[in-house]
Design a protein around this motif. Structure first.
Motif, PDB file in Angstrom:
ATOM      1  N   CYS A   1       0.854  -1.194   0.000  1.00  0.00           N
ATOM      2  CA  CYS A   1       0.000   0.000   0.000  1.00  0.00           C
ATOM      3  C   CYS A   1       0.885   1.238   0.000  1.00  0.00           C
ATOM      4  CB  CYS A   1      -0.883   0.029   1.249  1.00  0.00           C
ATOM      5  SG  CYS A   1      -1.930  -1.420   1.448  1.00  0.00           S
ATOM      6  N   ASP A   2       0.732   2.070  -1.021  1.00  0.00           N
ATOM      7  CA  ASP A   2       1.583   3.261  -1.118  1.00  0.00           C
ATOM      8  C   ASP A   2       0.777   4.527  -0.834  1.00  0.00           C
ATOM      9  OD1 ASP A   2       3.597   5.038  -1.513  1.00  0.00           O
ATOM     10  OD2 ASP A   2       4.027   4.483  -3.587  1.00  0.00           O
ATOM     11  N   GLU A   3       0.856   4.992   0.397  1.00  0.00           N
ATOM     12  CA  GLU A   3       0.169   6.223   0.824  1.00  0.00           C
ATOM     13  C   GLU A   3      -1.296   6.222   0.408  1.00  0.00           C
ATOM     14  OE1 GLU A   3       2.169   9.893   0.360  1.00  0.00           O
ATOM     15  OE2 GLU A   3       4.160   9.008   0.463  1.00  0.00           O
ATOM     16  N   ILE A   4      -1.989   5.158   0.752  1.00  0.00           N
ATOM     17  CA  ILE A   4      -3.341   4.983   0.218  1.00  0.00           C
ATOM     18  C   ILE A   4      -4.374   5.920   0.832  1.00  0.00           C
ATOM     19  CG2 ILE A   4      -2.923   2.590  -0.458  1.00  0.00           C
ATOM     20  CD1 ILE A   4      -4.570   1.713   1.961  1.00  0.00           C
ATOM     21  N   THR A   5      -3.992   6.637   1.888  1.00  0.00           N
ATOM     22  CA  THR A   5      -4.947   7.605   2.443  1.00  0.00           C
ATOM     23  C   THR A   5      -4.533   9.050   2.172  1.00  0.00           C
ATOM     24  OG1 THR A   5      -3.857   7.588   4.607  1.00  0.00           O
ATOM     25  CG2 THR A   5      -5.677   6.053   4.300  1.00  0.00           C
ATOM     26  N   SER A   6      -3.440   9.241   1.451  1.00  0.00           N
ATOM     27  CA  SER A   6      -2.898  10.607   1.295  1.00  0.00           C
ATOM     28  C   SER A   6      -3.765  11.528   0.448  1.00  0.00           C
ATOM     29  CB  SER A   6      -1.491  10.559   0.715  1.00  0.00           C
ATOM     30  OG  SER A   6      -0.634   9.902   1.600  1.00  0.00           O
ATOM     31  N   ALA A   7      -4.540  10.938  -0.469  1.00  0.00           N
ATOM     32  CA  ALA A   7      -5.354  11.792  -1.342  1.00  0.00           C
ATOM     33  C   ALA A   7      -6.754  12.022  -0.773  1.00  0.00           C
ATOM     34  CB  ALA A   7      -5.454  11.158  -2.732  1.00  0.00           C
ATOM     35  N   LEU A   8      -7.020  11.480   0.406  1.00  0.00           N
ATOM     36  CA  LEU A   8      -8.383  11.535   0.949  1.00  0.00           C
ATOM     37  C   LEU A   8      -8.591  12.735   1.858  1.00  0.00           C
ATOM     38  CD1 LEU A   8      -8.830   7.788   1.987  1.00  0.00           C
ATOM     39  CD2 LEU A   8      -9.707   8.921  -0.065  1.00  0.00           C
ATOM     40  N   ASP A   9      -9.806  13.250   1.860  1.00  0.00           N
ATOM     41  CA  ASP A   9     -10.165  14.265   2.846  1.00  0.00           C
ATOM     42  C   ASP A   9     -10.017  13.637   4.241  1.00  0.00           C
ATOM     43  OD1 ASP A   9     -10.783  16.062   0.860  1.00  0.00           O
ATOM     44  OD2 ASP A   9     -12.895  15.469   0.775  1.00  0.00           O
ATOM     45  N   PRO A  10      -9.587  14.433   5.215  1.00  0.00           N
ATOM     46  CA  PRO A  10      -9.285  13.889   6.551  1.00  0.00           C
ATOM     47  C   PRO A  10     -10.405  13.023   7.136  1.00  0.00           C
ATOM     48  CG  PRO A  10      -8.678  16.197   6.427  1.00  0.00           C
ATOM     49  CD  PRO A  10      -9.332  15.867   5.123  1.00  0.00           C
ATOM     50  N   GLU A  11     -11.655  13.399   6.883  1.00  0.00           N
ATOM     51  CA  GLU A  11     -12.753  12.654   7.515  1.00  0.00           C
ATOM     52  C   GLU A  11     -12.955  11.271   6.877  1.00  0.00           C
ATOM     53  OE1 GLU A  11     -13.079  15.391   5.740  1.00  0.00           O
ATOM     54  OE2 GLU A  11     -14.847  15.321   4.443  1.00  0.00           O
ATOM     55  N   LEU A  12     -12.264  11.013   5.738  1.00  0.00           N
ATOM     56  CA  LEU A  12     -12.427   9.732   5.058  1.00  0.00           C
ATOM     57  C   LEU A  12     -11.256   8.777   5.313  1.00  0.00           C
ATOM     58  CD1 LEU A  12     -13.729  11.058   1.619  1.00  0.00           C
ATOM     59  CD2 LEU A  12     -15.068  10.264   3.578  1.00  0.00           C
ATOM     60  N   VAL A  13     -10.237   9.288   5.987  1.00  0.00           N
ATOM     61  CA  VAL A  13      -9.029   8.480   6.194  1.00  0.00           C
ATOM     62  C   VAL A  13      -9.318   7.267   7.073  1.00  0.00           C
ATOM     63  CG1 VAL A  13      -6.751   8.500   7.330  1.00  0.00           C
ATOM     64  CG2 VAL A  13      -7.397  10.358   5.786  1.00  0.00           C
ATOM     65  N   ASN A  14     -10.079   7.494   8.149  1.00  0.00           N
ATOM     66  CA  ASN A  14     -10.262   6.423   9.128  1.00  0.00           C
ATOM     67  C   ASN A  14     -11.005   5.208   8.595  1.00  0.00           C
ATOM     68  OD1 ASN A  14      -8.764   7.472  11.170  1.00  0.00           O
ATOM     69  ND2 ASN A  14     -10.481   8.597  12.097  1.00  0.00           N
ATOM     70  N   GLU A  15     -11.974   5.419   7.694  1.00  0.00           N
ATOM     71  CA  GLU A  15     -12.718   4.270   7.179  1.00  0.00           C
ATOM     72  C   GLU A  15     -11.803   3.362   6.357  1.00  0.00           C
ATOM     73  OE1 GLU A  15     -15.599   6.701   4.885  1.00  0.00           O
ATOM     74  OE2 GLU A  15     -15.000   5.507   3.139  1.00  0.00           O
ATOM     75  N   VAL A  16     -10.814   3.960   5.686  1.00  0.00           N
ATOM     76  CA  VAL A  16      -9.861   3.156   4.912  1.00  0.00           C
ATOM     77  C   VAL A  16      -8.882   2.455   5.849  1.00  0.00           C
ATOM     78  CG1 VAL A  16      -8.032   3.239   3.171  1.00  0.00           C
ATOM     79  CG2 VAL A  16     -10.128   4.547   2.837  1.00  0.00           C
ATOM     80  N   LEU A  17      -8.388   3.184   6.848  1.00  0.00           N
ATOM     81  CA  LEU A  17      -7.466   2.578   7.804  1.00  0.00           C
ATOM     82  C   LEU A  17      -8.138   1.448   8.585  1.00  0.00           C
ATOM     83  CD1 LEU A  17      -5.510   5.669   9.202  1.00  0.00           C
ATOM     84  CD2 LEU A  17      -4.801   4.024   7.444  1.00  0.00           C
ATOM     85  N   ALA A  18      -9.441   1.590   8.854  1.00  0.00           N
ATOM     86  CA  ALA A  18     -10.156   0.533   9.567  1.00  0.00           C
ATOM     87  C   ALA A  18     -10.168  -0.753   8.753  1.00  0.00           C
ATOM     88  CB  ALA A  18     -11.588   0.984   9.884  1.00  0.00           C
ATOM     89  N   VAL A  19     -10.312  -0.613   7.432  1.00  0.00           N
ATOM     90  CA  VAL A  19     -10.286  -1.797   6.558  1.00  0.00           C
ATOM     91  C   VAL A  19      -8.895  -2.432   6.582  1.00  0.00           C
ATOM     92  CG1 VAL A  19     -10.381  -2.553   4.147  1.00  0.00           C
ATOM     93  CG2 VAL A  19     -12.172  -1.067   5.056  1.00  0.00           C
ATOM     94  N   VAL A  20      -7.871  -1.582   6.504  1.00  0.00           N
ATOM     95  CA  VAL A  20      -6.498  -2.109   6.541  1.00  0.00           C
ATOM     96  C   VAL A  20      -6.240  -2.814   7.871  1.00  0.00           C
ATOM     97  CG1 VAL A  20      -4.044  -1.524   6.449  1.00  0.00           C
ATOM     98  CG2 VAL A  20      -5.662  -0.329   4.969  1.00  0.00           C
ATOM     99  N   LYS A  21      -6.739  -2.231   8.943  1.00  0.00           N
ATOM    100  CA  LYS A  21      -6.554  -2.840  10.257  1.00  0.00           C
ATOM    101  C   LYS A  21      -7.222  -4.212  10.327  1.00  0.00           C
ATOM    102  CE  LYS A  21      -7.005  -1.930  15.169  1.00  0.00           C
ATOM    103  NZ  LYS A  21      -7.552  -1.078  16.231  1.00  0.00           N
ATOM    104  N   SER A  22      -8.418  -4.311   9.754  1.00  0.00           N
ATOM    105  CA  SER A  22      -9.098  -5.608   9.783  1.00  0.00           C
ATOM    106  C   SER A  22      -8.341  -6.644   8.951  1.00  0.00           C
ATOM    107  CB  SER A  22     -10.562  -5.475   9.327  1.00  0.00           C
ATOM    108  OG  SER A  22     -10.629  -5.248   7.937  1.00  0.00           O
ATOM    109  N   LEU A  23      -7.743  -6.213   7.837  1.00  0.00           N
ATOM    110  CA  LEU A  23      -6.917  -7.141   7.045  1.00  0.00           C
ATOM    111  C   LEU A  23      -5.715  -7.614   7.858  1.00  0.00           C
ATOM    112  CD1 LEU A  23      -6.785  -5.364   3.554  1.00  0.00           C
ATOM    113  CD2 LEU A  23      -8.203  -7.301   4.241  1.00  0.00           C
ATOM    114  N   ALA A  24      -5.106  -6.677   8.572  1.00  0.00           N
ATOM    115  CA  ALA A  24      -3.948  -7.014   9.408  1.00  0.00           C
ATOM    116  C   ALA A  24      -4.361  -8.047  10.456  1.00  0.00           C
ATOM    117  CB  ALA A  24      -3.399  -5.755  10.076  1.00  0.00           C
ATOM    118  N   GLU A  25      -5.516  -7.837  11.052  1.00  0.00           N
ATOM    119  CA  GLU A  25      -5.982  -8.756  12.095  1.00  0.00           C
ATOM    120  C   GLU A  25      -6.322 -10.129  11.539  1.00  0.00           C
ATOM    121  OE1 GLU A  25      -7.700  -5.254  15.050  1.00  0.00           O
ATOM    122  OE2 GLU A  25      -9.090  -6.356  13.761  1.00  0.00           O
TER     123      GLU A  25
END
Ligand code: ADP
Ligand code: MG
Length: 241
Positions: free
Chosen positions: A162-186
């Motif tokens: 994943c190469d800076e996959i949240t960098s182009a997102l508005d701040p309020e949209l970052v967490n929903e993407v990170l939550a998905v990444v976190k679930s993949l990690a888990e």
């Protein structure tokens, strides 16, 4: 046994050597954050692992197979390693579902029905089961990036880059993407992610790689790297110098 083995990798663009002997072993299921200043070689490293750039020296091995720069090997490699970018790169004329179905059907020759079932499952995994028929321009940036993640997952990769996959997102949209990444990690996905989200790296990653001028300058578990940076360069980068 490591899933990805990077040994003395060097990469130059013309006279500019941007990777100066990178060594890194990634264990199956390991989640690694790659941090560092712009221009330190983070994207180039990921692109080399995915075979988008050919290395000048050293070797990269994925699941026991050495990465060689010929078409047959590259095709096999890209089946094993998925990559997600800052821009979502969805096909605008295809629905979310069709975007996810495309690669399995074209590259893996999966039958349409099977590809559709897989796409529905992967969209559900990223919380977008209800958006199967939506076109990219009907989705928020965060939703589009989650579709891009579902699309990568549909290829059943052994690892995701994943190469800076949240960098182009508005701040309020970052967490929903990170939550998905976190679930993949888990769930045990092997992840290499270039990120500026230090809190996320601290919370979710097993190890942090700090790149500086084309080298792995520091590496360690997040609690060490963030709380006890050893070098001036990392202290400066973290703003603790
Ligand atoms: P980062 O992702 O850490 O910001 P990059 O890997 O994108 O760093 O870039 C590292 C260096 O390589 C930079 O100096 C950049 O200008 C150079 N570089 C990257 N891609 C290319 C390319 N395709 N051609 C020439 N130089 C490149
Ligand atoms: Mg980059």
């Amino acid at each position: 046994m490591s899933l990805i083995t990077i040994t003395e990798v060097r990469k130059s663009f013309g006279q500019n050597e941007v990777l100066k002997g990178i060594n890194l072993d990634v264990a199956p299921g390991e989640v690694i954050a790659i941090i560092g200043k712009s221009g330190s070689g983070k994207s180039t490293l990921l692109r080399c692992i995915n075979g988008l750039e050919t290395i000048n020296d050293g070797s990269i091995t994925v699941a026991g197979a050495q990465l060689l720069p010929d078409e047959v090997h590259l095709r096999a490699l890209r089946l094993k390693v998925g990559m997600i970018f800052q821009g979502f790169n969805l096909f605008p004329h295809l629905t979310a579902g069709r975007n996810v179905m495309l690669s399995p059907m074209v590259v893996k020759k999966v039958k349409e029905k099977e590809a559709e079932a897989e796409a529905r499952a992967r969209l559900e995994q990223v919380g977008l089961a209800h958006k199967f028929d939506a076109y990219p321009d009907q989705l928020s940036g965060g939703q589009q990036q989650r579709v891009a993640i579902a699309r990568a997952l549909a290829m059943k990769p052994l690892a995701l880059l994943c190469d800076e996959i949240t960098s182009a997102l508005d701040p309020e949209l970052v967490n929903e993407v990170l939550a998905v990444v976190k679930s993949l990690a888990e769930e045990g996905m092997t992840l290499l992610m270039v990120t500026h989200e230090m809190r996320f790296a601290r919370e979710v990653c097993d190890r942090v790689v700090f790149m500086h001028q084309g080298r792995v300058h520091e590496i360690g578990p997040p609690e060490e790297v963030f709380a006890h940076p050893q070098t001036t360069e990392l202290k400066q980068f973290l703003g603790t110098a």
